[in-house]
Every structure is written in structure tokens, then in C-alpha cells.
Design a protein around this motif. Structure first.
Motif, short mmCIF file in Angstrom:
data_model
loop_
_atom_site.label_atom_id
_atom_site.label_comp_id
_atom_site.label_asym_id
_atom_site.label_seq_id
_atom_site.Cartn_x
_atom_site.Cartn_y
_atom_site.Cartn_z
N HIS A 160 0.80 -1.22 0.00
CA HIS A 160 0.00 0.00 0.00
C HIS A 160 0.84 1.27 0.00
CE1 HIS A 160 0.88 -0.91 4.20
NE2 HIS A 160 0.66 0.36 4.49
N VAL A 161 2.15 1.17 0.29
CA VAL A 161 3.00 2.37 0.25
C VAL A 161 3.88 2.39 -1.00
CG1 VAL A 161 3.05 2.51 2.77
CG2 VAL A 161 4.89 1.29 1.57
N CYS A 162 3.57 1.55 -1.97
CA CYS A 162 4.42 1.43 -3.15
C CYS A 162 3.88 2.24 -4.32
CB CYS A 162 4.54 -0.04 -3.56
SG CYS A 162 5.24 -1.09 -2.26
N GLU A 165 5.50 1.88 -9.90
CA GLU A 165 6.74 1.25 -10.35
C GLU A 165 7.31 0.27 -9.34
OE1 GLU A 165 6.33 4.66 -10.22
OE2 GLU A 165 5.64 4.73 -12.30
N GLY A 166 6.65 0.12 -8.19
CA GLY A 166 7.10 -0.83 -7.19
C GLY A 166 8.18 -0.30 -6.26
N LYS A 167 8.18 1.00 -6.02
CA LYS A 167 9.15 1.62 -5.12
C LYS A 167 8.43 2.16 -3.88
CE LYS A 167 12.58 1.10 -8.03
NZ LYS A 167 13.70 0.15 -7.77
N PRO A 168 8.97 1.94 -2.68
CA PRO A 168 8.33 2.48 -1.47
C PRO A 168 8.26 4.01 -1.53
CG PRO A 168 10.01 0.86 -0.90
CD PRO A 168 10.18 1.16 -2.36
N THR A 169 7.11 4.56 -1.19
CA THR A 169 6.92 6.01 -1.19
C THR A 169 6.74 6.57 0.22
OG1 THR A 169 4.53 5.77 -1.48
CG2 THR A 169 5.86 5.95 -3.47
#
Length: 206
Positions: A160-162, A165-169
Motif C-alpha cells: 500500500h506504500v508502493c 513502479e514498485g518503489k516504497p513512497t
């Protein structure tokens, strides 16, 4: 495939418990083999990179709709075996595949199947969710083939924080997903009971 389903064990779901090898057990004569002819069995591992469809719109309430996720599937290891049930066979997972420090956007999938390597049209188009979140008890992966005998999903820790592009935000501890994978700091409520009430002998008049 039915025989392999009986004989195969995939690692248990979860980052810390999925480091054991995939096992194809030796047959028990008169129960599950040995087979009259050898069977070609594939053991394949995929890296799943998850991205949230609603980047930046993190779900924080159990009453809100769960987020949708994209996932990208990359095969990182495939081992072909010839199995007749006369000996135990082990396939180790790729190095660091289930590492405890992997990205919160990365999951893992392993499948045991018969015949030739799976084609793209046989791979899952979706991985079902349970109660609005990823199923942490192995998941429900819909392969588009009947050749898969066993699979196990190790889901990402905080999709849920990705970003797409599949990167942690964001830090998942700051943005708990109450409709998705349970966060250690926000445990799912459970019912409790008094063990003395359960074990107490019944008496008339109560």
C-alpha cells in the motif's frame, strides 16, 4: 499432477519461514508410488514486484475500499527434475530470495508443476486478495493451467506504500494499511475467552 501434488511440499508462506527447500518426497510403496514411469517436474521461483494503483492515496481506514495492486512477475530460478518417487529430491530457493530485509514492495512465488516450462499464457493474471488485503496464509494464485500441483505465495510486506513502479513512497509504520496486510504495530483484533469457563464442568442450575 495429482501424484506430484501428494509428494510435493513448498516452503511455508512468510519471509522468515520460507527458506526451506522445495521437497519432492520419496514414495510410500502401495500408497503413492513409486511411479511406473518418470515424470518431468519443474520447480520455478518468481520475484513479484507490487505497485499500488492509487499512488499517494494510502488507505488508512478499515471502512475505505482496499487499494488495487499491479504486480510484475520475473522468473529467477527454474529447476527441471525427473521424478519417479524412488528418492527424495530437494530444490533450494534462490540466494536471498526470502531475505528479511527485502523491499516492502517485493514478494515471492514458487510453483511445482509437471511437463514443460510454463508459458506466459499459463501464468496468473491476478492474485486474489482476502478481506481486502493480500492473503498472508499463502494467497490464492490463479494459474491458467491444470499442470500446477503446488504453489506458495510470500506476499510483500506493505504494497500500500508502493508507487506503480514498485518503489516504497512512505514508511509503512507511518501509513498502516488496515484493509491490507496486517502491520505489526496495528494487530488485527481477536476475540478472547476465559479458559476456566471453557474447562469448567457443567452443573445443574447454572
Amino acid at each position: 499432477m495429482r501424484w506430484v501434488r501428494i509428494a510435493a511440499d513448498a516452503p511455508a508462506a512468510g519471509v522468515d519461514t520460507s527458506k526451506d527447500p522445495v521437497t519432492i518426497h520419496e514414495s510410500v510403496e502401495g500408497y503413492s508410488g513409486p511411479l511406473c514411469e518418470t515424470v518431468t517436474v519443474q520447480v520455478e521461483f518468481w520475484k513479484l514486484t507490487y505497485g499500488s494503483a492509487g499512488a499517494g492515496e494510502h488507505t488508512t481506514s478499515a471502512t475505505e475500499a482496499p487499494p488495487d495492486y499491479y504486480f510484475d512477475m520475473d522468473s529467477v530460478k527454474r529447476t527441471e527434475l525427473r521424478v519417479d518417487g524412488r528418492k527424495e529430491l530437494l530444490v533450494k530457493p534462490p540466494e536471498k530470495f526470502y531475505a528479511g530485509d527485502r523491499s516492502v514492495c517485493v514478494g515471492a512465488l514458487v510453483a511445482v508443476y509437471v511437463g514443460k516450462p510454463l508459458k506466459s499464457k499459463e501464468l496468473p493474471e491476478q492474485i486474489s486478495t482476502e478481506s481486502g488485503g493480500l492473503n498472508i496464509y499463502g494467497g490464492d494464485v490463479e494459474f491458467r493451467t491444470e499442470r500446477v500441483a503446488e504453489y506458495e505465495l510470500s506476499p510483500p510486506a506493505a504494497p500500500h506504500v508502493c508507487s506503480p513502479e514498485g518503489k516504497p513512497t512512505a514508511d509503512p509504520y507511518d501509513v498502516p494499511d488496515t484493509t491490507g496486510v496486517p502491520d505489526p504495530l496495528y494487530p488485527t483484533p481477536t476475540f478472547s475467552f476465559d479458559v476456566n469457563d471453557v474447562l469448567r464442568s457443567p452443573s445443574y442450575g447454572d
